[in-house]
Design an enzyme around this catalytic site. Structure first.
Site, PDB file in Angstrom:
ATOM      1  N   ASN A   7      32.958  30.396  51.200  1.00 41.16           N
ATOM      2  CA  ASN A   7      33.841  31.429  51.044  1.00 41.16           C
ATOM      3  C   ASN A   7      33.920  32.148  52.394  1.00 41.16           C
ATOM      4  O   ASN A   7      32.959  33.051  52.828  1.00 41.16           O
ATOM      5  CB  ASN A   7      33.246  32.341  50.013  1.00 41.16           C
ATOM      6  CG  ASN A   7      34.087  33.580  49.664  1.00 41.16           C
ATOM      7  OD1 ASN A   7      34.940  33.922  50.108  1.00 41.16           O
ATOM      8  ND2 ASN A   7      33.492  34.572  49.051  1.00 41.16           N
ATOM      9  N   ARG A  90      37.133  28.839  48.531  1.00 42.87           N
ATOM     10  CA  ARG A  90      37.530  29.971  47.959  1.00 42.87           C
ATOM     11  C   ARG A  90      38.868  30.350  48.960  1.00 42.87           C
ATOM     12  O   ARG A  90      38.636  30.799  49.910  1.00 42.87           O
ATOM     13  CB  ARG A  90      36.786  31.209  47.672  1.00 42.87           C
ATOM     14  CG  ARG A  90      37.439  32.211  47.317  1.00 42.87           C
ATOM     15  CD  ARG A  90      36.678  33.363  46.991  1.00 42.87           C
ATOM     16  NE  ARG A  90      37.394  34.653  46.618  1.00 42.87           N
ATOM     17  CZ  ARG A  90      37.095  35.828  46.713  1.00 42.87           C
ATOM     18  NH1 ARG A  90      36.052  36.246  47.565  1.00 42.87           N
ATOM     19  NH2 ARG A  90      37.878  36.826  46.409  1.00 42.87           N
ATOM     20  N   HIS A 179      41.101  38.152  42.500  1.00 44.98           N
ATOM     21  CA  HIS A 179      39.845  38.252  41.631  1.00 44.98           C
ATOM     22  C   HIS A 179      39.804  37.187  40.680  1.00 44.98           C
ATOM     23  O   HIS A 179      39.089  37.577  39.597  1.00 44.98           O
ATOM     24  CB  HIS A 179      39.375  39.620  41.187  1.00 44.98           C
ATOM     25  CG  HIS A 179      39.014  40.561  42.361  1.00 44.98           C
ATOM     26  ND1 HIS A 179      39.196  41.897  42.379  1.00 44.98           N
ATOM     27  CD2 HIS A 179      38.374  40.119  43.501  1.00 44.98           C
ATOM     28  CE1 HIS A 179      38.832  42.543  43.238  1.00 44.98           C
ATOM     29  NE2 HIS A 179      38.120  41.713  44.137  1.00 44.98           N
ATOM     30  N   ARG A 238      40.423  50.819  50.131  1.00 46.77           N
ATOM     31  CA  ARG A 238      42.109  50.594  49.915  1.00 46.77           C
ATOM     32  C   ARG A 238      42.287  51.766  48.904  1.00 46.77           C
ATOM     33  O   ARG A 238      41.758  52.192  47.875  1.00 46.77           O
ATOM     34  CB  ARG A 238      42.168  49.042  49.184  1.00 46.77           C
ATOM     35  CG  ARG A 238      42.196  48.137  50.266  1.00 46.77           C
ATOM     36  CD  ARG A 238      42.100  46.526  49.670  1.00 46.77           C
ATOM     37  NE  ARG A 238      41.018  46.086  49.826  1.00 46.77           N
ATOM     38  CZ  ARG A 238      40.864  44.947  49.167  1.00 46.77           C
ATOM     39  NH1 ARG A 238      41.585  44.037  48.456  1.00 46.77           N
ATOM     40  NH2 ARG A 238      39.246  44.539  49.089  1.00 46.77           N
ATOM     41  N   GLU A 381      31.254  34.127  40.917  1.00 46.01           N
ATOM     42  CA  GLU A 381      32.588  33.244  41.388  1.00 46.01           C
ATOM     43  C   GLU A 381      31.972  31.858  41.797  1.00 46.01           C
ATOM     44  O   GLU A 381      32.793  30.823  41.694  1.00 46.01           O
ATOM     45  CB  GLU A 381      32.938  34.135  42.607  1.00 46.01           C
ATOM     46  CG  GLU A 381      33.768  35.173  41.859  1.00 46.01           C
ATOM     47  CD  GLU A 381      34.120  36.229  42.862  1.00 46.01           C
ATOM     48  OE1 GLU A 381      33.274  37.198  43.330  1.00 46.01           O
ATOM     49  OE2 GLU A 381      35.290  36.407  43.054  1.00 46.01           O
TER      50      GLU A 381
END
Ligand code: AMP
Length: 394
Positions: A7, A90, A179, A238, A381
């Site tokens: 990742n 990923r 996600h 964010r 993940e």
């Protein structure tokens, strides 16, 4: 099969080596602050845990460092790079073309590059990780799992923006959703737990990035992030949902450049903008000491989540369970409490003592008479990517 999951972020590489199909984790690690003289390398196996600081100039140097750890005579887990059978990468944005796990070839790489305009913070770093891995692990199969893929099932009425049609048709402007690997993993775990497949679930991923997904019969049908991973919930840095008129006001009246606006909304807003910290642990501590900004930020965060729960319960016409996952969702009993407070109209009640229990396993934190289950499910993940890579190659 030995599957290495990579990742690559803009300044980090996280990795995990798994044996499949047993799902045994052989080692896990990360390199943070790539591009600096004090990059931190973490590496952990069953027997060793090493944290060291190195100078790591770029992703290539980072991946070389990881390879030398994997092959190290004392703490390594491999004799040769050829022992890696496949690498699962990923990649954040797969656009509308890639809704499945995909073997990497030149066309896939050029598409990931093209999609960099849609995910400038993520796709270029993801691509760099692929190119480096192809060089270093030349005999391994390279596979990509897109964060957007799980949301390929969102119907047009939910993913299309009300702007002129040609912008959707020609320019691909639509909500993509992110996600996906995490939402897929936890929703499948929830279905296993509930012993049902035709469920109506709301999956709430609360980490540094936060998003919420409506999942009906195992399929994503709506999602809070949109064209980029910026819409929806309040996140670490964010803003989430915001009236676009503010952008014109910032530029035309307050003299911001578009780059300033981008920086403001992606890196200086959210919990950081509201409290001065993006780490929920610090914010919770400050709130418990009476800091009014922190108390309000926590309330705003939970309020936004509640609004999405209401909206998604309406769009699915019902709800079997909500799922809390990722750093905040799994660990913050306070955030779960704020979200679940006064939701009896929606038929869910939190059990305060169950909510305080800590565990790495899936757990139910609702009262026994709550019609809707409240589940805390640790996301994984890397395991989900490894499963998808294994399925593709076998
Ligand atoms: P992630 O991106 O999934 O690693 O999640 C990172 C977020 O989880 C950060 O905001 C952390 O402050 C938050 N987090 C991690 N552990 C806890 C905890 N015990 N209580 C509250 N927040 C936590």
């Amino acid at each position: 099969m030995n599957i290495l999951i990579i990742n690559s972020g803009s300044s980090s590489i996280k990795y995990q080596l798994l044996e499949m199909p047993s799902t045994k984790v052989i080692c896990v690690g990360s390199i943070e602050r790539i591009g600096s003289t004090d990059a931190i390398s973490n590496y952990k196996t069953d027997n060793n845990k090493v944290e060291k600081i190195y100078e790591i100039a770029n992703h290539k140097a980072g991946l070389e460092r990881i390879t030398s750890l994997l092959l190290d005579a004392e703490i390594g887990v491999l004799n040769s790079t050829e022992e890696i059978d496949a690498i699962g990468h990923r990649v954040v944005h797969g656009g509308s073309d890639y809704t499945e796990t995909t073997l990497i070839d030149e066309e896939v790489k050029s598409k990931i590059k093209m999609l960099s305009t849609l995910a400038p913070l993520h796709n270029p770093a993801n691509l760099q990780g692929i190119v480096m891995a192809e060089e270093i692990f030349a005999t391994a199969k390279q596979v990509v799992v897109f964060d957007t893929a799980f949301h390929g099932t969102v119907p047009v009425k939910a993913k299309k923006y009300a702007i002129p049609n040609e912008l959707y048709e020609k320019d691909g402007i639509q909500a993509y959703g992110f996600h996906g690997t995490s939402h897929k993993y936890v929703s499948e775990k929830a279905n296993e737990y509930l012993l049902k497949e035709n469920t109506k679930l709301i999956s709430i991923h609360l980490g540094n990035g936060c998003s919420i997904t409506a999942i009906k019969d195992g399929k994503s049908i709506d999602h809070s992030m949109g064209f980029a991973p910026s819409n929806g919930l309040i996140m670490g840095t964010r803003s989430g949902d915001i009236d676009h008129s503010i952008i014109y006001y910032l530029v035309n009246t307050l003299g911001y450049s578009l780059d300033d606006v981008n920086e403001l909304l992606n890196k200086k807003s959210g919990m950081l903008g509201l409290t001065g910290s993006n780490d929920l642990r610090d914010i919770e501590e400050e709130a418990s000491n009476g800091n009014a900004d922190c108390i309000l930020a926590l309330e705003m965060n939970a309020y936004r989540i509640k609004k999405y729960i209401g909206a998604y319960t309406a769009t699915m016409n019902g709800l079997d369970a909500i799922i809390f996952t990722a750093g905040i969702g799994e660990n913050s009993s306070l955030m779960r409490q704020l979200v679940c407070k006064d939701m009896d109209y929606f038929n869910f009640q939190l059990d305060d003592s169950k909510n305080e229990l800590r565990s790495k396993n899936i757990r139910e934190v609702n009262t026994t008479d709550s019609k809707v289950k409240i589940l805390v499910i640790p996301t994984n993940e890397e395991l989900e990517i490894a499963k998808q890579v294994y399925e593709l190659l076998n």
